[in-house]
Structure formats: structure tokens, C-alpha cells
Design a protein around this motif. Structure first.
Motif, PDB file in Angstrom:
ATOM      1  N   TYR A  66     -24.465 -11.757 -92.440  1.00 22.37           N
ATOM      2  CA  TYR A  66     -24.690 -10.887 -91.752  1.00 22.37           C
ATOM      3  C   TYR A  66     -25.726 -10.218 -92.131  1.00 22.37           C
TER       4      TYR A  66
ATOM      5  N   SER B 224     -30.215 -13.424 -90.389  1.00 20.16           N
ATOM      6  CA  SER B 224     -29.671 -13.169 -88.653  1.00 20.16           C
ATOM      7  C   SER B 224     -30.556 -13.528 -87.551  1.00 20.16           C
TER       8      SER B 224
ATOM      9  N   LEU C  56     -29.040 -17.127 -86.914  1.00 15.03           N
ATOM     10  CA  LEU C  56     -28.182 -16.705 -86.196  1.00 15.03           C
ATOM     11  C   LEU C  56     -28.556 -16.203 -84.502  1.00 15.03           C
ATOM     12  N   SER C  57     -29.324 -15.242 -84.167  1.00 11.82           N
ATOM     13  CA  SER C  57     -30.224 -14.950 -83.088  1.00 11.82           C
ATOM     14  C   SER C  57     -30.202 -16.122 -82.116  1.00 11.82           C
TER      15      SER C  57
ATOM     16  N   LYS D  31     -27.689 -17.788 -80.763  1.00 13.05           N
ATOM     17  CA  LYS D  31     -26.954 -17.478 -79.630  1.00 13.05           C
ATOM     18  C   LYS D  31     -27.476 -17.959 -78.373  1.00 13.05           C
ATOM     19  N   ILE D  32     -28.439 -17.007 -78.259  1.00 10.04           N
ATOM     20  CA  ILE D  32     -29.503 -17.258 -77.053  1.00 10.04           C
ATOM     21  C   ILE D  32     -29.922 -18.329 -76.549  1.00 10.04           C
TER      22      ILE D  32
ATOM     23  N   GLY E  62     -28.024 -21.046 -76.644  1.00 13.03           N
ATOM     24  CA  GLY E  62     -26.931 -21.494 -76.633  1.00 13.03           C
ATOM     25  C   GLY E  62     -26.419 -22.807 -77.507  1.00 13.03           C
TER      26      GLY E  62
ATOM     27  N   ASP F 107     -24.115 -22.608 -79.700  1.00  9.29           N
ATOM     28  CA  ASP F 107     -23.133 -22.945 -80.707  1.00  9.29           C
ATOM     29  C   ASP F 107     -22.154 -23.538 -79.996  1.00  9.29           C
TER      30      ASP F 107
ATOM     31  N   GLY G  63     -25.256 -12.487 -76.404  1.00 13.15           N
ATOM     32  CA  GLY G  63     -25.039 -13.101 -77.051  1.00 13.15           C
ATOM     33  C   GLY G  63     -25.414 -12.590 -78.084  1.00 13.15           C
TER      34      GLY G  63
ATOM     35  N   SER H  48     -23.549 -10.197 -80.624  1.00 13.80           N
ATOM     36  CA  SER H  48     -22.438 -10.792 -81.464  1.00 13.80           C
ATOM     37  C   SER H  48     -23.304 -11.355 -82.980  1.00 13.80           C
ATOM     38  N   THR H  49     -24.408 -11.249 -83.526  1.00 14.19           N
ATOM     39  CA  THR H  49     -25.373 -11.191 -84.515  1.00 14.19           C
ATOM     40  C   THR H  49     -25.156 -10.677 -85.480  1.00 14.19           C
TER      41      THR H  49
END
Ligand code: GSH
Length: 382
Positions: free
Chosen positions: A78, A84, A87-88, A91-92, A94, A96, A336, A339-340
Motif C-alpha cells: 500500500y 497502488s 490495485l486501483s 477495484k474500479i 470490478g 475483486d 473502490g 480502499s486502495t
């Protein structure tokens, strides 16, 4: 070599590996062989070396690395902006459910008992460091071990992000710029948000052109300031950082996102640096006040002063730029994205990796910027 020289040569991410406090003297224990710290040209400028693993996951089911649900794992920190951004995307877009991920500990540790290398390590249990996970896939103690599983003769840096293939037990790719492109297009049949295209064909030329100056001026620009070994390259880098920030500020006065009124890859690239910028600057600013105890230790005063301007990007903070600050909040508020951003990991990394400077490891409360507060970016029509 003077302490000031050493410090100005040393990255945040590796400072802990360089210094130990013995009694009242600081001693240099130079031990890193393979780290960003060593990436400097003869002219004293920081030069990032290329990532090594450059395979591609493909939506083509016959490819070597087909995009299958549950097959890949993203190792991140992180604290790391490059990780990151991957990870972004996860998340965005979808992803996961399709791609698992885990974070290393925020503070570097010894990666092997037989040598002095310091790098990213995994916690020993699920509860040791909130947000960091043991390596349940391979039982590795460090990111270094992952690279060694993938390639026993590997001699490069042990960086995050790592996109790991659980089936072939190897590193698919360790270059974030490529990982985000794969996440954008190759997993759409298993993505929760397949229609989001952050690199649409009609904007590709614009995105590529903007990425280039944002990478040079901002993403890598801050590293070029921090890692410069000579005044000249630093001057050049810092000028470019503020030229690029001023340019962004102006552009963001005209439209909502950096390439127009559509969210693109460039926004995610820019965001990961902006969100860290003020925390790091304020860290340096707080130094002078905080380390009276250190000032008694010989040579430390020099160390603190050099360190206070170590990243040397404190001419202006992001929250002093109205458009950039509101824009950072706007991106943070995309579902989303928040959370990153694990500010605890970011801060633990910076405050906790430098025991010789912050002997008690105390993490200050501020500046606690509220990125969830209202922003004014809705003023631009979509
Ligand atoms: N080109 C890589 C750079 C990644 C990178 O520099 N990661 C840093 C953390 S921010 C790292 O893991 N450094 C470990 C080291 O230098 O030994 C990418 O963008 O994926």
C-alpha cells in the motif's frame, strides 16, 4: 562520505537498510545491492531500470497466460504508488472476485538470514499488521523469495507490484504500466465493470502524450528529486515537478479530468502520486520541530536538515492548488478507490522505516486530510 551525501543518495524506501544507531553515533551499514538507490547515472541523476518480467495475460484462452478467474494474484505494498495504481484498476474494474491480492508489511525487513538485503516482507500472521497478509500462496517470507521461485538466477530488484500466476507458479509481469493495461482489457469477460475503458482508442494518442510528461514531471519526477546525487540533476527535476503540477492545475481549470471530461488511465497514474504528496511534504516539515532528542547525537543535525528537504518537493503542497486538490478528492471518491489508499501503511512506511531519525517510531496524527469532503469538480459537464 558525509552523512549528508549518503542521505541525499538514499530513497525513503531504503533508508532503514542504510543506517543503524549504535550508541550515540550513526553508522553507515550500506548493504543494498539491488535497489532503486543504486540506479544513478554518472551525472548523478536517478535513472530507473526497466522491469524484468514482461509477459502478458490475454483474453485468448489458448495463450500461455489466459485470463481465467482465480488464476492470478497481485502482490502489492500500500505504500508503493506503482503497486497502488494496479490495485486501483483491480477495484474500479470490478476484478475483486477474479484476481486476488495481498499487501506486504509497510516496513522493510531482512529478506534472508545469510545476507544483509532489506526489502519487502510478509507478516507472520493475519493479525500482525492490519492490512498486510502472510503469503498464503507460496509461504514466502519476502517478495525476494517470490522472484527466486520464479527465476532462481534472478539478479534484479525485488519490486512490487508482482502479478503472480498461481498455476505456473511464476511472475507474469512486474511492470505496473503493463499490468494496468491488462486489467483494462483482458479480463472484461470476468470483470464487474467491463464497460469502463480507461484507455479508449479515440483518446490513446492524448493519453500517451499526457502520460509521458506526467511520468517524467510528477510520478518519476518526485523520485528524481529525492534520488539525485548532484545539485544539477536535482534542480532540473524539481523545476520539472512544479512545471508539471502548474500545467495540471491549469488543465484542470478547463475540464474535470486530465485528458478531458472522461476519466482515463492518466488520472489514475496522477492520483497515486498526488495522494502521497502532502503527507510526505508535511513529514519533512515536521522534522525540525520533532527531533530535539536526536539533535544531541553527533552529526544528526546535519542528517535532519538534509532529510527535511530530502524529497525536496516542498515548494508548494497539493492542497494549495485548488484544482489539483479538488481533483484528488474527486478521484478518491470514485467507488473502490478509497480502499486502495491505506494512509496507515503509507505513514508507517515513512515514519517507521527510519529508526535512526524517529527513534521511538511515533507516527504523528496529521495532516489528516479529508479526501471524502465535498469537491467542486461536478462543475464540469460530462
Ligand atoms: N517499474 C516498476 C517500479 C516499481 C517500484 O519501483 N517499486 C518499488 C516500491 S515503490 C519497490 O518495490 N522497490 C524495491 C526496491 O527498490 O528494492 C513498476 O512501475 O511496476
Amino acid at each position: 562520505m558525509s552523512y549528508s551525501t549518503i542521505i541525499s543518495n538514499t530513497s525513503f524506501l531504503s533508508l532503514a537498510s542504510k543506517f543503524t544507531t549504535r550508541g550515540s553515533r550513526l553508522q553507515c551499514t550500506v548493504s543494498m545491492a539491488r535497489s532503486a538507490v543504486d540506479e544513478t547515472s554518472d551525472s548523478g541523476a536517478f535513472q530507473r531500470t526497466a522491469s524484468t518480467f514482461r509477459n502478458f495475460v490475454s483474453k485468448d484462452s489458448n495463450s500461455q497466460f489466459p485470463a481465467e478467474s482465480g488464476r492470478y494474484h497481485l502482490y502489492i505494498s500500500y505504500a508503493c504508488p506503482w503497486a497502488s495504481r494496479c490495485l486501483s484498476y483491480l477495484k474500479i474494474k470490478g476484478l475483486d472476485d477474479a484476481i486476488s491480492f495481498s499487501s506486504v508489511k509497510p516496513i522493510w525487513g531482512r529478506t534472508k538470514e545469510t545476507d544483509e538485503h532489506m526489502g519487502w516482507v510478509f507478516p507472520g500472521s493475519d493479525t500482525e499488521v492490519p492490512g498486510a497478509d502472510p503469503d498464503h500462496l507460496n509461504g514466502a517470507k519476502s517478495v525476494r523469495e517470490l522472484y527466486e521461485i520464479a527465476s532462481p538466477n534472478y539478479t534484479g530488484k525485488y519490486t512490487v507490484p508482482v502479478l503472480w500466476d498461481k498455476k505456473l507458479k511464476t511472475v507474469v509481469n512486474n511492470e505496473s504500466a503493463e499490468i494496468i493495461r491488462m486489467f483494462n482489457t483482458e479480463f472484461n469477460h470476468i470483470a464487474g465493470n467491463p464497460d469502463l475503458d480507461l484507455y479508449p482508442s479515440h483518446l490513446q494518442a492524448k493519453i500517451d502524450e499526457t502520460n509521458e510528461w506526467i511520468y517524467n514531471g510528477i510520478n518519476n519526477g518526485v523520485y528524481r528529486c529525492g534520488f539525485a546525487k548532484k545539485q544539477g540533476p536535482y534542480e532540473e527535476a524539481v523545476e520539472q515537478v512544479y512545471e508539471a503540477l502548474d500545467r495540471c492545475e491549469e488543465i484542470l481549470g478547463k475540464h474535470r479530468y486530465i485528458c478531458g471530461n472522461t476519466l482515463t488511465e492518466t488520472d489514475i497514474r496522477l492520483f497515486v502520486t498526488l495522494i502521497r504528496f502532502d503527507e510526505v511534504s508535511s513529514y519533512f516539515q515536521s522534522k525540525k520541530k520533532k527531533y530535539t532528542i536526536c539533535e544531541r547525537i553527533s552529526n544528526v543535525e546535519t542528517l535532519i536538515q538534509v532529510y527535511a528537504v530530502h524529497f525536496k518537493c516542498n515548494k508548494k503542497l497539493i492542497r494549495e492548488y485548488p484544482n489539483l486538490f479538488n481533483y484528488t478528492k474527486d478521484i478518491f471518491q470514485i467507488p473502490g478507490m478509497s480502499s486502495t489508499v491505506n494512509m496507515n501503511h503509507i505513514k508507517q512506511h515513512y515514519y517507521g522505516s527510519h529508526p535512526s531519525i524517529n527513534p521511538f517510531g511515533i507516527i504523528p496524527h496529521g495532516p489528516n486530510i479529508d479526501y471524502t469532503s465535498p469537491h467542486d469538480r461536478h462543475r464540469f459537464s460530462k
